[in-house]
Design an enzyme around this catalytic site. Structure first.
Site, PDB file in Angstrom:
ATOM      1  N   LYS A 234       0.809  -1.216   0.000  1.00  0.00           N
ATOM      2  CA  LYS A 234       0.000   0.000   0.000  1.00  0.00           C
ATOM      3  C   LYS A 234       0.848   1.275   0.000  1.00  0.00           C
ATOM      4  CE  LYS A 234      -3.777  -0.204  -0.329  1.00  0.00           C
ATOM      5  NZ  LYS A 234      -4.957  -0.612  -1.138  1.00  0.00           N
TER       6      LYS A 234
ATOM      7  N   SER B 111      -2.690 -11.835   4.577  1.00  0.00           N
ATOM      8  CA  SER B 111      -3.213 -11.926   3.202  1.00  0.00           C
ATOM      9  C   SER B 111      -2.195 -12.595   2.293  1.00  0.00           C
ATOM     10  CB  SER B 111      -3.586 -10.542   2.667  1.00  0.00           C
ATOM     11  OG  SER B 111      -2.434  -9.815   2.297  1.00  0.00           O
TER      12      SER B 111
HETATM   13  N1  PMP Z   1      -3.318  -7.421   1.814  1.00  0.00           N
HETATM   14  C1  PMP Z   1      -3.168  -6.544   2.810  1.00  0.00           C
HETATM   15  C2  PMP Z   1      -2.396  -6.956   4.019  1.00  0.00           C
HETATM   16  C3  PMP Z   1      -3.756  -5.279   2.731  1.00  0.00           C
HETATM   17  O1  PMP Z   1      -3.595  -4.398   3.737  1.00  0.00           O
HETATM   18  C4  PMP Z   1      -4.503  -4.940   1.586  1.00  0.00           C
HETATM   19  C5  PMP Z   1      -5.145  -3.606   1.482  1.00  0.00           C
HETATM   20  N2  PMP Z   1      -6.151  -3.432   2.440  1.00  0.00           N
HETATM   21  C6  PMP Z   1      -4.645  -5.907   0.574  1.00  0.00           C
HETATM   22  C7  PMP Z   1      -4.028  -7.117   0.721  1.00  0.00           C
HETATM   23  C8  PMP Z   1      -5.488  -5.670  -0.637  1.00  0.00           C
HETATM   24  O2  PMP Z   1      -5.008  -4.683  -1.477  1.00  0.00           O
HETATM   25  P1  PMP Z   1      -5.995  -3.795  -2.344  1.00  0.00           P
HETATM   26  O3  PMP Z   1      -6.575  -2.752  -1.437  1.00  0.00           O
HETATM   27  O4  PMP Z   1      -5.124  -3.204  -3.382  1.00  0.00           O
HETATM   28  O5  PMP Z   1      -7.066  -4.666  -2.895  1.00  0.00           O
END
Ligand code: PMP
Length: 329
Positions: free
Chosen positions: A47, A288
Site C-alpha cells: 500500500k 493476506s
Molecule cells: N493485503 C493486505 C495486508 C492489505 O492491507 C490490503 C489492502 N487493504 C490488501 C491485501 C489488498 O489490497 P488492495 O486494497 O489493493 O485490494
C-alpha cells in the site's frame, strides 16, 4: 558513485520477485511459484505504492499542500503508508480504522504521528452500523461530511474510489513483474481489499496477454474480519464473490475487477501455511500474503499447470500479526 537516498519516496517499488524453490521441492509443486515481496516497501506493504501515488496526484492537481490534514478510511496498511509519507512531506493525517484490526496497526500509525479514530466514532457511521444500514457509499459520504464539518482543511484521499490506487499497479507493480519474469507470466494470484491491486494488475496483464489467468483469493465465510466466532481471521482483505456479498457493501473497484477464478481459503490453512513458509523458506508473511500462498499452492499442484509460472502478490510481512494466533503460539 555514491548512492544516497534522501526521501523514503525513493524507496517505493522495485520489490524482489522470489522463487519459492524449497516450497516447490517440499510439496512437489508442478508449477513455479514466484512471490512479489511487497514488504520491501519503506513502510512495509504494497500500500506504499497507493499511498504515495495518491499523495503525488493530489499535490499535482493542487488539491493539497504541506500543512493540510489528510483523512483516510483504512484497514491499516494504506494508513501506515500515508502516515510515513505524510510525516516525510509535512502533512497531518487522520485515520479511520475498524476496531477489529490488529493492535500493531494502531501502534504503528501512532508511531508515525497519525491521529487514529475508530470508524464507530463518526456519529453517522455508528448510527448506521447499529441500524444495520451499512453501504460503502453511505460510509464514504459520512466521512466526507465529517471532513466538511472541520474548521481546518481535511482532505479525504479515499483509496476506495481514487483512480491513483489501481493506476499505480498498472504503471509500476505490473511492469516490474513483467520485466523480472522476462514476460513469462501464466497465472497471477492476488487478494483484494479495495480491489486496487487486482484491478491495476488484471488490466496490465490482460493487455499483455489475454490468456494470463487471474486468480482472486478471498477468506471463507468464517475467516473474514469481523467474524466473532473465529479468532483465525484474515486481516486487510475483503470478500468480493458470493450470494451474501452484495455490491453495495463493496468498494467500487471490488465490483468491477476482472478475474477468471475465485479461490476461498480458511484462516486455519492461512495461519499454518504462514508458519510453514517461515520455517521452510525464511520468508515471514502477513495474513493476506499467506492466504494468497494457500491458493497458489493449490493452483501449482494442478497437472495442467505443469511448467507454468505463477506470480503471487505478497502484500506485507508477519510483523503486524505477531499478536494474532498466526504467530502468537
Ligand atoms: N493485503 C493486505 C495486508 C492489505 O492491507 C490490503 C489492502 N487493504 C490488501 C491485501 C489488498 O489490497 P488492495 O486494497 O489493493 O485490494
Amino acid at each position: 558513485m555514491a548512492h544516497i537516498v534522501k526521501n523514503i519516496a525513493e524507496l517505493v517499488g522495485h520489490t524482489p520477485l522470489f522463487e519459492f524453490v524449497r516450497l516447490e521441492e517440499k510439496y512437489g509443486l508442478k508449477a513455479t511459484v514466484l512471490g512479489k515481496l511487497e514488504y520491501f516497501n519503506p513502510s512495509g506493504s504494497i500500500k506504499d505504492r497507493t499511498a504515495l501515488n495518491m499523495l503525488l496526484d493530489a499535490e499535482e492537481k493542487g488539491l493539497i499542500k504541506p500543512g493540510d490534514t489528510i483523512v483516510e478510511d483504512t484497514s491499516g496498511n494504506t494508513g501506515i503508508g500515508l502516515a510515513a509519507f505524510a510525516a516525510s512531506r509535512g502533512y497531518k493525517l487522520k485515520i479511520f480504522l475498524e476496531e477489529d484490526q490488529s493492535i500493531e496497526r494502531r501502534k504503528i500509525l501512532k508511531a508515525y504521528g497519525a491521529d487514529v479514530m475508530f470508524t464507530s466514532q463518526v456519529p453517522r457511521i455508528k448510527e448506521a452500523k447499529e441500524a444495520g444500514i451499512f453501504s460503502m457509499a453511505f460510509y464514504q459520504k459520512a466521512i466526507e461530511e465529517y471532513c466538511a464539518a472541520q474548521e481546518t482543511k481535511h482532505f479525504f484521499i479515499n483509496q476506495m474510489s481514487n483512480e491513483s490506487n489501481p493506476n499505480v499497479h498498472y504503471s509500476t507493480t505490473g511492469p516490474e513483474i513483467w520485466n523480472d519474469a522476462d514476460g513469462k507470466v501464466d497465472i497471477l494470484v492476488a487478494t483484494a481489499g479495495t480491489g486496487g491491486t487486482i484491478t491495476g494488475l488484471s488490466k496490465f496483464f490482460k493487455e499483455k496477454n489475454p490468456d494470463i489467468r487471474i486468480v482472486a483469493v478471498q477468506a471463507d465465510k468464517k475467516s473474514r474480519t469481523g467474524s466473532s466466532d473465529n479468532p483465525k481471521t484474515i486481516d486487510g482483505i475483503a470478500p468480493f464473490y458470493g450470494d451474501d456479498i452484495r455490491n453495495e457493501y463493496k468498494a467500487p473497484f471490488m465490483v468491477s475487477f476482472e478475474y477468471d477464478e475465485c479461490i476461498e481459503v480458511s484462516g486455519e490453512d492461512t495461519y499454518s501455511t504462514g508458519r510453514d513458509i517461515a520455517r521452510t523458506e525464511g520468508i515471514f508473511l502477513g495474513q493476506s500474503a499467506a492466504a494468497a500462498m494457500v491458493a497458489a499452492k493449490q493452483v501449482a499442484q494442478r497437472p495442467e499447470n505443469e511448467g507454468k509460472n505463477i506470480v503471487v502478490i505478497l502484500a506485507d510481512n508477519g510483523m503486524k500479526y505477531l499478536s494474532t494466533q498466526m504467530y502468537d503460539k
